[in-house]
Design an enzyme around this catalytic site. Structure first.
Site, short mmCIF file in Angstrom:
data_model
loop_
_atom_site.label_atom_id
_atom_site.label_comp_id
_atom_site.label_asym_id
_atom_site.label_seq_id
_atom_site.Cartn_x
_atom_site.Cartn_y
_atom_site.Cartn_z
N HIS A 34 -34.63 21.63 -5.74
CA HIS A 34 -33.73 22.55 -6.46
C HIS A 34 -32.30 22.10 -6.20
O HIS A 34 -32.06 21.05 -5.58
CB HIS A 34 -34.00 23.99 -6.01
CG HIS A 34 -34.01 24.18 -4.52
ND1 HIS A 34 -32.89 23.96 -3.73
CD2 HIS A 34 -35.00 24.51 -3.66
CE1 HIS A 34 -33.18 24.21 -2.47
NE2 HIS A 34 -34.48 24.52 -2.39
N HIS A 37 -31.27 20.95 -2.65
CA HIS A 37 -31.61 19.56 -2.33
C HIS A 37 -30.67 18.59 -3.06
O HIS A 37 -30.21 17.60 -2.49
CB HIS A 37 -33.04 19.23 -2.77
CG HIS A 37 -34.11 20.05 -2.11
ND1 HIS A 37 -34.81 21.02 -2.78
CD2 HIS A 37 -34.61 20.02 -0.85
CE1 HIS A 37 -35.71 21.57 -1.96
NE2 HIS A 37 -35.60 20.98 -0.79
N MET A 184 -31.05 29.30 -2.09
CA MET A 184 -32.10 28.58 -2.83
C MET A 184 -33.15 28.09 -1.84
O MET A 184 -32.83 27.63 -0.75
CB MET A 184 -31.50 27.40 -3.58
CG MET A 184 -30.68 27.85 -4.75
SD MET A 184 -30.31 26.48 -5.82
CE MET A 184 -29.42 27.34 -7.10
P1 AMP Z 1 -37.21 21.25 2.48
O1 AMP Z 1 -37.64 20.54 1.26
O2 AMP Z 1 -37.29 22.74 2.36
O3 AMP Z 1 -37.79 20.70 3.75
O4 AMP Z 1 -35.64 20.97 2.59
C1 AMP Z 1 -35.14 19.66 2.63
C2 AMP Z 1 -33.68 19.72 2.99
O5 AMP Z 1 -32.98 20.47 2.00
C3 AMP Z 1 -33.42 20.40 4.33
O6 AMP Z 1 -32.41 19.69 5.03
C4 AMP Z 1 -32.96 21.78 3.92
O7 AMP Z 1 -32.13 22.41 4.87
C5 AMP Z 1 -32.20 21.46 2.65
N1 AMP Z 1 -32.07 22.65 1.82
C6 AMP Z 1 -33.06 23.48 1.42
N2 AMP Z 1 -32.56 24.52 0.73
C7 AMP Z 1 -31.21 24.37 0.72
C8 AMP Z 1 -30.12 25.13 0.19
N3 AMP Z 1 -30.32 26.26 -0.47
N4 AMP Z 1 -28.87 24.64 0.35
C9 AMP Z 1 -28.66 23.48 1.03
N5 AMP Z 1 -29.63 22.72 1.56
C10 AMP Z 1 -30.90 23.15 1.42
#
Ligand code: AMP
Length: 284
Positions: A34, A37, A184
């Site tokens: 999203h 990311h 998000m």
């Molecule tokens: P995930 O796919 O949930 O493991 O997240 C991958 C990376 O994206 C991690 O470093 C998360 O902290 C970051 N991330 C997920 N959601 C957000 C968001 N809303 N804003 C900023 N970074 C995010």
């Protein structure tokens, strides 16, 4: 943009890039990408010659009763998001490529990984640290971008990187939110329409806490009570934890003083949502 499925293929293209002096930026993800990311990718693309995004749903970081089997995926959408952010390489390994049946190594970070998410999800951070250590080893020297959305995770990864002298600079990037304030998350897709409306209470609760700290409150318990009270106004919310803690150690040690992080984990039906906000006590 190229999609690589094996460690050897990714290492080959990255060593070629390094041989001509290119700098590497790395964004680890679990996919279902999203705008949060994408914001990490955009920072990396600006700051580095080459950007790698990994997409891998890491089984090690899910507990037995968690949502590994139902974790949402959208490979075609993810590749479009990466492409339009200007990513050069997507690393999308299979489960067998990442962990052989003989895998016997775990990276455990003590201290910062123990409270909050660590207490609620006992094997979670060992799973995160293990996969991130492995990904850092595969990608090699780089700048790596993480979201402040997973504040404690970023602290755990930063600690591990220093402790193991990994050749990686770790950056925490701002939380990207929906227009109504909900952070998000790939897991927001689990919310029903009613839960989605009520989930906006989380950001409001954090802002109540920030206001309190910034108007002089240094008693963590009182800040936490104010967060709980606001969240409790949402009938579908089930609080896992709320915390007002020193931003780096995440363990309360007397009155709040200096950089504070307010963190929460709250369930709405099938979705367990986490969010946080930073603030600073008034200096005396
Ligand atoms: P995930 O796919 O949930 O493991 O997240 C991958 C990376 O994206 C991690 O470093 C998360 O902290 C970051 N991330 C997920 N959601 C957000 C968001 N809303 N804003 C900023 N970074 C995010």
């Amino acid at each position: 943009m190229k999609v690589m499925n094996t460690v050897a293929d990714l290492r080959a293209v990255l060593s070629e890039a390094r041989s001509v002096g290119a700098t590497i930026g790395f964004v680890p993800t679990m996919g279902f990408l999203h705008a949060g990311h994408a914001s990490l990718m955009e920072v990396s693309v600006v700051a580095n010659d080459v950007t790698v995004v990994s997409i891998y749903v890491n089984p090690l970081q899910f507990g037995d009763n968690e949502d590994l089997a139902s974790y949402p995926t959208d490979r075609a959408g993810d590749l479009r998001t990466c492409e339009s952010a200007g990513v050069d390489f997507v690393f999308a390994p299979s489960a067998e490529e990442m962990y052989t049946a003989e895998m016997s190594t775990t990276v455990a970070v003590s201290g910062v990984s123990e409270p909050l998410e660590g207490a609620s999800r006992p094997s979670h951070f060992a799973g995160v640290a293990t996969v991130v250590a492995k990904l850092f080893s595969i990608v090699g020297p780089c700048r790596a971008y993480f979201g402040a959305k997973d504040w404690q995770q970023t602290q755990v990864v930063a600690r591990m990187t220093i402790d193991l002298s990994l050749p990686v600079e770790v950056f925490a990037c701002p939380i990207i939110r929906e227009p109504d304030g909900l952070a998000m998350s790939s897991r927001n897709v689990y919310l029903t329409a009613d839960e989605r409306v009520q989930a906006t209470v989380l950001r409001r609760a954090l802002l109540v806490g920030v206001d309190l700290v910034e108007s002089g409150e240094t008693d963590a318990t009182r800040v936490e009570s104010a967060l709980r009270k606001t969240i409790s106004s949402a009938s579908l919310a089930e609080i896992d934890y709320v915390a007002a803690v020193p931003a780096q150690t995440m363990v309360a040690d007397g009155p709040l003083d200096g950089d504070v992080r307010l963190l929460l984990a709250v369930r709405f039906g099938k979705a367990r949502l986490i969010d946080n906000a930073g603030c600073r006590t008034i200096s005396t």
